[in-house]
Design a protein around this motif. Structure first.
Motif, PDB file in Angstrom:
ATOM      1  N   GLU A  40       0.830  -1.205   0.000  1.00  0.00           N
ATOM      2  CA  GLU A  40       0.000   0.000   0.000  1.00  0.00           C
ATOM      3  C   GLU A  40       0.863   1.253   0.000  1.00  0.00           C
ATOM      4  N   ALA A  41       1.940   1.252   0.787  1.00  0.00           N
ATOM      5  CA  ALA A  41       2.823   2.413   0.835  1.00  0.00           C
ATOM      6  C   ALA A  41       3.472   2.665  -0.518  1.00  0.00           C
ATOM      7  N   ALA A  42       3.930   1.596  -1.175  1.00  0.00           N
ATOM      8  CA  ALA A  42       4.544   1.754  -2.490  1.00  0.00           C
ATOM      9  C   ALA A  42       3.542   2.320  -3.485  1.00  0.00           C
ATOM     10  N   GLY A  43       2.306   1.830  -3.433  1.00  0.00           N
ATOM     11  CA  GLY A  43       1.281   2.326  -4.327  1.00  0.00           C
ATOM     12  C   GLY A  43       0.949   3.788  -4.080  1.00  0.00           C
ATOM     13  N   LEU A  44       0.835   4.176  -2.808  1.00  0.00           N
ATOM     14  CA  LEU A  44       0.540   5.569  -2.482  1.00  0.00           C
ATOM     15  C   LEU A  44       1.647   6.497  -2.978  1.00  0.00           C
ATOM     16  N   ARG A  45       2.889   6.112  -2.775  1.00  0.00           N
ATOM     17  CA  ARG A  45       3.995   6.963  -3.219  1.00  0.00           C
ATOM     18  C   ARG A  45       3.994   7.108  -4.735  1.00  0.00           C
ATOM     19  N   TRP A  46       3.680   6.037  -5.431  1.00  0.00           N
ATOM     20  CA  TRP A  46       3.649   6.050  -6.898  1.00  0.00           C
ATOM     21  C   TRP A  46       2.500   6.921  -7.400  1.00  0.00           C
ATOM     22  N   LEU A  47       1.319   6.731  -6.824  1.00  0.00           N
ATOM     23  CA  LEU A  47       0.183   7.568  -7.210  1.00  0.00           C
ATOM     24  C   LEU A  47       0.440   9.029  -6.850  1.00  0.00           C
ATOM     25  N   GLY A  48       1.117   9.238  -5.725  1.00  0.00           N
ATOM     26  CA  GLY A  48       1.362  10.588  -5.245  1.00  0.00           C
ATOM     27  C   GLY A  48       2.273  11.406  -6.131  1.00  0.00           C
ATOM     28  N   GLU A  49       2.935  10.763  -7.089  1.00  0.00           N
ATOM     29  CA  GLU A  49       3.726  11.512  -8.055  1.00  0.00           C
ATOM     30  C   GLU A  49       2.832  12.312  -8.997  1.00  0.00           C
ATOM     31  N   ALA A  50       1.533  11.974  -9.034  1.00  0.00           N
ATOM     32  CA  ALA A  50       0.643  12.603 -10.008  1.00  0.00           C
ATOM     33  C   ALA A  50      -0.653  13.148  -9.425  1.00  0.00           C
ATOM     34  N   ILE A  51      -1.032  12.753  -8.201  1.00  0.00           N
ATOM     35  CA  ILE A  51      -2.340  13.122  -7.655  1.00  0.00           C
ATOM     36  C   ILE A  51      -2.232  13.216  -6.138  1.00  0.00           C
ATOM     37  N   SER A  52      -3.220  13.857  -5.526  1.00  0.00           N
ATOM     38  CA  SER A  52      -3.207  14.037  -4.081  1.00  0.00           C
ATOM     39  C   SER A  52      -3.495  12.721  -3.357  1.00  0.00           C
ATOM     40  N   VAL A  53      -2.570  12.312  -2.497  1.00  0.00           N
ATOM     41  CA  VAL A  53      -2.742  11.125  -1.648  1.00  0.00           C
ATOM     42  C   VAL A  53      -2.144  11.441  -0.279  1.00  0.00           C
ATOM     43  N   PRO A  54      -2.490  10.678   0.754  1.00  0.00           N
ATOM     44  CA  PRO A  54      -1.860  10.891   2.051  1.00  0.00           C
ATOM     45  C   PRO A  54      -0.354  10.605   1.993  1.00  0.00           C
ATOM     46  N   GLU A  55       0.401  11.335   2.800  1.00  0.00           N
ATOM     47  CA  GLU A  55       1.835  11.093   2.930  1.00  0.00           C
ATOM     48  C   GLU A  55       2.072   9.823   3.747  1.00  0.00           C
ATOM     49  N   VAL A  56       3.013   8.998   3.320  1.00  0.00           N
ATOM     50  CA  VAL A  56       3.421   7.826   4.097  1.00  0.00           C
ATOM     51  C   VAL A  56       4.390   8.304   5.174  1.00  0.00           C
ATOM     52  N   VAL A  57       3.940   8.297   6.424  1.00  0.00           N
ATOM     53  CA  VAL A  57       4.759   8.757   7.545  1.00  0.00           C
ATOM     54  C   VAL A  57       5.659   7.636   8.039  1.00  0.00           C
ATOM     55  N   GLU A  58       5.119   6.423   8.103  1.00  0.00           N
ATOM     56  CA  GLU A  58       5.895   5.266   8.571  1.00  0.00           C
ATOM     57  C   GLU A  58       5.261   4.003   8.002  1.00  0.00           C
ATOM     58  N   VAL A  59       6.089   3.048   7.640  1.00  0.00           N
ATOM     59  CA  VAL A  59       5.578   1.769   7.193  1.00  0.00           C
ATOM     60  C   VAL A  59       6.483   0.667   7.721  1.00  0.00           C
ATOM     61  N   GLY A  60       5.859  -0.412   8.184  1.00  0.00           N
ATOM     62  CA  GLY A  60       6.586  -1.581   8.658  1.00  0.00           C
ATOM     63  C   GLY A  60       5.753  -2.817   8.414  1.00  0.00           C
ATOM     64  N   GLU A 159      -4.653   0.296 -25.463  1.00  0.00           N
ATOM     65  CA  GLU A 159      -4.189   1.527 -24.838  1.00  0.00           C
ATOM     66  C   GLU A 159      -2.901   1.247 -24.076  1.00  0.00           C
ATOM     67  N   PRO A 160      -2.043   2.257 -23.921  1.00  0.00           N
ATOM     68  CA  PRO A 160      -0.840   2.060 -23.105  1.00  0.00           C
ATOM     69  C   PRO A 160      -1.215   1.880 -21.648  1.00  0.00           C
ATOM     70  N   PRO A 161      -0.336   1.279 -20.852  1.00  0.00           N
ATOM     71  CA  PRO A 161      -0.642   1.102 -19.427  1.00  0.00           C
ATOM     72  C   PRO A 161      -0.897   2.443 -18.735  1.00  0.00           C
ATOM     73  N   ALA A 162      -1.997   2.514 -18.010  1.00  0.00           N
ATOM     74  CA  ALA A 162      -2.325   3.709 -17.231  1.00  0.00           C
ATOM     75  C   ALA A 162      -1.890   3.499 -15.783  1.00  0.00           C
ATOM     76  N   ARG A 163      -1.637   4.599 -15.095  1.00  0.00           N
ATOM     77  CA  ARG A 163      -1.318   4.540 -13.655  1.00  0.00           C
ATOM     78  C   ARG A 163      -2.639   4.560 -12.909  1.00  0.00           C
ATOM     79  N   ILE A 164      -3.085   3.392 -12.415  1.00  0.00           N
ATOM     80  CA  ILE A 164      -4.425   3.318 -11.836  1.00  0.00           C
ATOM     81  C   ILE A 164      -4.383   2.999 -10.345  1.00  0.00           C
ATOM     82  N   HIS A 165      -5.465   3.398  -9.669  1.00  0.00           N
ATOM     83  CA  HIS A 165      -5.621   3.111  -8.242  1.00  0.00           C
ATOM     84  C   HIS A 165      -5.866   1.633  -8.016  1.00  0.00           C
ATOM     85  N   GLY A 166      -6.738   1.029  -8.816  1.00  0.00           N
ATOM     86  CA  GLY A 166      -6.936  -0.409  -8.789  1.00  0.00           C
ATOM     87  C   GLY A 166      -8.036  -0.918  -7.878  1.00  0.00           C
ATOM     88  N   ASP A 167      -8.535  -0.076  -6.953  1.00  0.00           N
ATOM     89  CA  ASP A 167      -9.641  -0.469  -6.065  1.00  0.00           C
ATOM     90  C   ASP A 167     -10.477   0.777  -5.782  1.00  0.00           C
TER      91      ASP A 167
END
Length: 261
Positions: A40-60, A159-167
């Motif tokens: 989930e953290a990896a996905g948020l950071r990737w989506l966050g390059e293009a759209i508003s998402v929460p910041e990942v403060v910590e992940v373990g 179509e080329p691969p889109a950057r999608i949320h997926g859920d």
């Protein structure tokens, strides 16, 4: 955390609203150690390059801590902005169909390994694995398999691969800051119509305005409306796996519509 407020649970995870020592408000999700939070953290950071998402403060392995998203009522203007934002997210693209991190939807693992084209990816990484888990009657399985076989001819122009949320159901869109903020992604390189079909599956406030703004920013291929049930097959299969036969009728209705394309 300096303080924490219990928000209940979801899929076996404990949810909390907390305040850090520096005063920042955060959302925390904790549970048994797994790869879910790193995904989930990896996905948020990737989506966050293009759209508003929460910041990942910590992940373990057993926790994910995100910046708190203050919610507000949805408005027509926020829907317009969200539609345009979502189009720009999809247009940001992906290296291929799939992702370099393990996939999950809720707590169910998904195969994110790459595939050569979207029909192959959707069939072998999304539909068939969940069909095997769904415990449907043999006649239903046969119909779903027929729909899968039709993917190359009914999936529309390549179509080329889109950057999608997926859920991207409505519960994973938080209205904040005058737009929709994405949470709980199953992010990967996929087909942009998948996100849009998921928004339609369970409804979203001002969805017609979201779609209008989306198309103004990034027009969809002809026939996209007829393909909505095709892209809803996977989330409906997921719901059958998670919640049982109560979603069977909706799934088979979508299958029937795909077979009629």
């Amino acid at each position: 955390m300096r303080s924490a407020e219990d928000l209940g649970s979801s899929h076996g995870w404990r949810l909390q609203r907390g305040v850090l020592e520096d005063g920042r408000q955060v959302f925390a999700k904790t549970g048994a150690a797994s790869d879910v939070f790193a995904s989930e953290a990896a996905g948020l950071r990737w989506l966050g390059e293009a759209i508003s998402v929460p910041e990942v403060v910590e992940v373990g392995p057993d926790r994910l801590v995100l910046s708190w998203v203050p919610e507000e009522p949805p408005t027509a203007g926020a829907a317009d902005r969200f539609g345009a934002d979502l189009a720009r997210l999809h247009r940001a693209g992906a290296a291929g169909f799939g992702a370099p991190w393990p996939g999950f939807i809720a707590d169910l693992p998904m195969d994110n390994s790459p595939a050569g084209d979207w029909p192959d990816f959707y069939a072998t990484r999304r539909l068939l694995p969940f069909l095997r888990r769904a415990r449907l009657p043999a006649r239903d399985v046969a119909l779903v398999e027929r729909a899968v076989e039709r993917l190359p001819e009914v999936s529309g122009p390549p179509e080329p691969p889109a950057r999608i949320h997926g859920d991207l159901w409505s519960g994973n869109v938080l209205w904040s800051g005058g737009t929709g903020v994405l949470v709980d992604p199953a992010a990967h390189g996929g087909h942009r119509e998948t996100d849009l079909a998921m928004l339609a599956l369970f409804g979203l406030p001002y969805l017609d305005r979201v779609m209008r703004a989306y198309e103004e920013e990034c027009p969809l291929a002809p026939g996209w409306r007829e393909r909505v049930p095709l892209h809803q097959l996977h989330p409906l299969l997921v719901h059958v796996v998670l919640y049982g036969g109560s979603y069977r009728d909706a799934l088979m209705n979508a299958v029937t519509r795909v077979l009629s394309l």
